[in-house]
Design an enzyme around this catalytic site. Sequence first.
Site, PDB file in Angstrom:
ATOM      1  N   GLY A  13     -10.328   4.940  -1.230  1.00  0.00           N
ATOM      2  CA  GLY A  13      -9.695   3.657  -1.510  1.00  0.00           C
ATOM      3  C   GLY A  13     -10.204   2.550  -0.617  1.00  0.00           C
ATOM      4  N   ARG A  16     -11.517  -2.229  -1.017  1.00  0.00           N
ATOM      5  CA  ARG A  16     -10.804  -3.461  -0.677  1.00  0.00           C
ATOM      6  C   ARG A  16      -9.565  -3.130   0.154  1.00  0.00           C
ATOM      7  NH1 ARG A  16      -7.958  -5.159  -6.447  1.00  0.00           N
ATOM      8  NH2 ARG A  16      -6.969  -3.140  -6.853  1.00  0.00           N
ATOM      9  N   ASN A  64     -11.924   9.804  -8.934  1.00  0.00           N
ATOM     10  CA  ASN A  64     -10.478   9.871  -9.090  1.00  0.00           C
ATOM     11  C   ASN A  64      -9.980  10.984  -8.182  1.00  0.00           C
ATOM     12  OD1 ASN A  64      -7.815  10.123  -9.871  1.00  0.00           O
ATOM     13  ND2 ASN A  64      -8.268  10.958 -11.896  1.00  0.00           N
ATOM     14  N   ASN A  91      -6.802   7.288   2.285  1.00  0.00           N
ATOM     15  CA  ASN A  91      -6.120   5.999   2.150  1.00  0.00           C
ATOM     16  C   ASN A  91      -5.782   5.650   0.708  1.00  0.00           C
ATOM     17  OD1 ASN A  91      -5.553   3.010   2.936  1.00  0.00           O
ATOM     18  ND2 ASN A  91      -7.234   2.875   1.463  1.00  0.00           N
ATOM     19  N   SER A 143       3.346   5.802   5.071  1.00  0.00           N
ATOM     20  CA  SER A 143       4.026   4.509   5.008  1.00  0.00           C
ATOM     21  C   SER A 143       5.385   4.650   5.668  1.00  0.00           C
ATOM     22  CB  SER A 143       4.203   4.070   3.548  1.00  0.00           C
ATOM     23  OG  SER A 143       5.070   2.954   3.447  1.00  0.00           O
ATOM     24  N   TYR A 156       6.887   6.471  -4.772  1.00  0.00           N
ATOM     25  CA  TYR A 156       6.008   6.135  -3.646  1.00  0.00           C
ATOM     26  C   TYR A 156       6.540   6.743  -2.342  1.00  0.00           C
ATOM     27  CZ  TYR A 156       3.052   3.120  -0.693  1.00  0.00           C
ATOM     28  OH  TYR A 156       2.142   2.638   0.216  1.00  0.00           O
ATOM     29  N   LYS A 160       4.637   9.475   0.016  1.00  0.00           N
ATOM     30  CA  LYS A 160       4.303   9.168   1.405  1.00  0.00           C
ATOM     31  C   LYS A 160       5.041  10.089   2.387  1.00  0.00           C
ATOM     32  CE  LYS A 160       1.368   5.838   0.674  1.00  0.00           C
ATOM     33  NZ  LYS A 160      -0.061   6.014   1.024  1.00  0.00           N
TER      34      LYS A 160
END
Length: 248
Positions: A13, A16, A64, A91, A143, A156, A160
């Site tokens: 990832g 960007r 992927n 990431n 996270s 999410y 995480k």
Amino acid sequence: MMDLSGKNAVVTGSSRGIGKAIALKLASLGANIAVVYAGNAEKAAETVSEIEALGVKAKAYMCNVADFAEVKTLVADIITEFGGIDILVNNAGIIRDGLVLSMKEEDFDKVIDVNLKGSFNMIKNTYQHFMKKRRGRIINISSIVGINGNAGQANYASAKAGIIGLTKSVAKELAARNVTVNAIAPGYIETDMTNSMPEKAKEAVMSSIPMKRVGQGEDIANAVAFLASDEAAYITGEVIKVDGGMAI
């Protein structure tokens, strides 16, 4: 001073956002970088050019990470072309936010597949390589949502939180081989995603940050660089919050 000269790092990832900041930071310390991205070839090429301008090797790989077979091929190609892997940074991640009441099963599954299973796939396919080298660094991006939870992000947060459990388990498995495995839990970091949030939502988040500023990708990258360095050789199984005090 931290020195990663001659090391080969894989950052998923990394075309960007936070991933790109991590890749550039590691490159600035001398590491060669395999830029792994999901779909934006133009952004990946830009990142590779910026890394090469720092005087190190870089190459972009489309993959992927949720697809085990694709990851297996990816890792084999990187090892062949770079001569080995010293640092793995997991990431890659996506969001599909919504309250559980309205969340579609496919939205839950997709986030788990990319964020959590993607990290497992990368670790699984580099595991034996790290064991044979008897050294290495694996850094997983979790996270603070994985620690505290967050309404509207059950998928999410689950992914995480799972990354934290994965980190601690693999750290115990690989410690005897001199391979450290740690996680970083970012707080509110300025990215394309957070910039698109409504102003009221941004203000609400800012009010919960004791340091009263939004984090930058470089804040995460600096923590990754430390964990990737020799200075962090005796740290493993840890979760480092980089959040301006948001999750105190």
